[in-house]
Design an enzyme around this catalytic site. Structure first.
Site: not given
Length: 303
Positions: A174, A181
């Protein structure tokens, strides 16, 4: 399946709501008793107001999902949970924990016979309707125990979730996800700023975003969100250009240094977020002063 959720902020509430919609019984606890009561009234969560009550309300072996901020808040919750849970019970950390903390906590809990799974969770405010992307780390047997929960939270039972490795792997994956991102968001931001700056073409940036949504190689969910944001405020006049970071981008950059893996795009995108927080850059002023000193270039002074 019965599960406890600790932390009923926006994401925790949405996850609890999605689980209840999937016919799971959810026992909820928040640091604010009022938030807990509101969640119970809104969507049928079973409220409790202490860690002891939470343990008593769940059948053994218990599964408790924590959705609290990384660092000391998570540390405190796991410490207090470990005092009321029993051997065979399972704690799932769904927050944005640093992966090395997962490894340490899993080892600590193991001495009490309590199991631990770390789940990197992506989906934000849209997870309630679209489902969450879930990256689980821990023993395969423990991940299997909470399979019904993961299947209900994911976009589909066989999509958007999986065990990615041992303890810490879920939050490590993550972390890198968020670093990627950062880079994607920065590229979109820079491209749209160039479009917006080309005043002689009078470009409709929202229309361009809509065109790119279909067929383009740069189409994505982020682009969909850009189009949505530009729809009502194409010049973004209502928004201040101050961008926070929640930690995962920094950790990704640190990891790239430790592993000798070049990550210039992610690193620069993180640095740009720092730049956005400066009301006035001392470095920029010093650059202007140097140009003035060596070349006599004009400087803009404060009125």
């Amino acid at each position: 399946m019965d599960i406890g959720i600790i932390g009923l902020g926006k994401m925790g509430r949405n996850m609890a709501r999605r689980l209840i919609q999937g016919s799971h019984r959810v026992v909820g606890l928040d640091s604010s008793d009022e938030v807990t009561r509101q969640a119970a009234a809104e969507f049928g969560l079973d409220p409790v107001f202490s860690f002891t009550d939470l343990a008593a309300a769940l059948p053994a072996p218990r599964a408790v999902w924590t959705m609290v901020p990384a660092g000391e808040p998570t540390e405190m919750v796991i410490r207090e949970l470990s005092a009321v849970l029993q051997p065979g019970d399972l704690i799932v950390d769904g927050g944005n924990t640093y992966y090395k903390d997962d490894i340490r906590r899993a080892e600590m809990l193991q001495t009490s016979g309590i199991h631990h799974v770390d789940v990197g969770t992506s989906g934000g405010v849209w997870g309630l309707t679209e489902g969450y992307s879930l990256m689980a780390g821990g023993d395969a047997e423990d991940v299997e125990k909470v399979r019904p929960i993961l299947e209900s939270l994911a976009p589909a039972p066989d999509q958007g979730w999986g065990r990615v490795g041992p303890h810490g792997a879920g939050h490590f994956v993550k972390m890198v996800h968020n670093g990627i991102e950062y880079g994607l968001m920065q590229a979109y931001a820079e491209g749209f700023e160039i479009l917006h700056a080309k005043k002689d073409f009078d470009l409709d940036v929202e229309k361009i975003a809509r065109i790119w949504q279909t067929g383009s190689v740069v189409r994505s969910w982020l682009l969909d969100l850009i189009a949505r944001a530009l729809e009502s405020d194409p010049d973004l006049e209502s928004i201040r250009g101050w961008v926070a970071d929640s930690g995962e981008g920094r950790w990704t950059v640190f990891e790239s240094i430790d592993l000798d893996v070049p990550a210039p795009v992610i690193t620069l995108s993180l640095q740009q977020r720092f730049s956005s927080r400066q009301e006035e850059s001392y470095a920029a002023k010093l650059l202007a002063a140097m140009r003035n000193q060596f070349g006599g270039h004009a400087v803009k002074t404060k009125e």
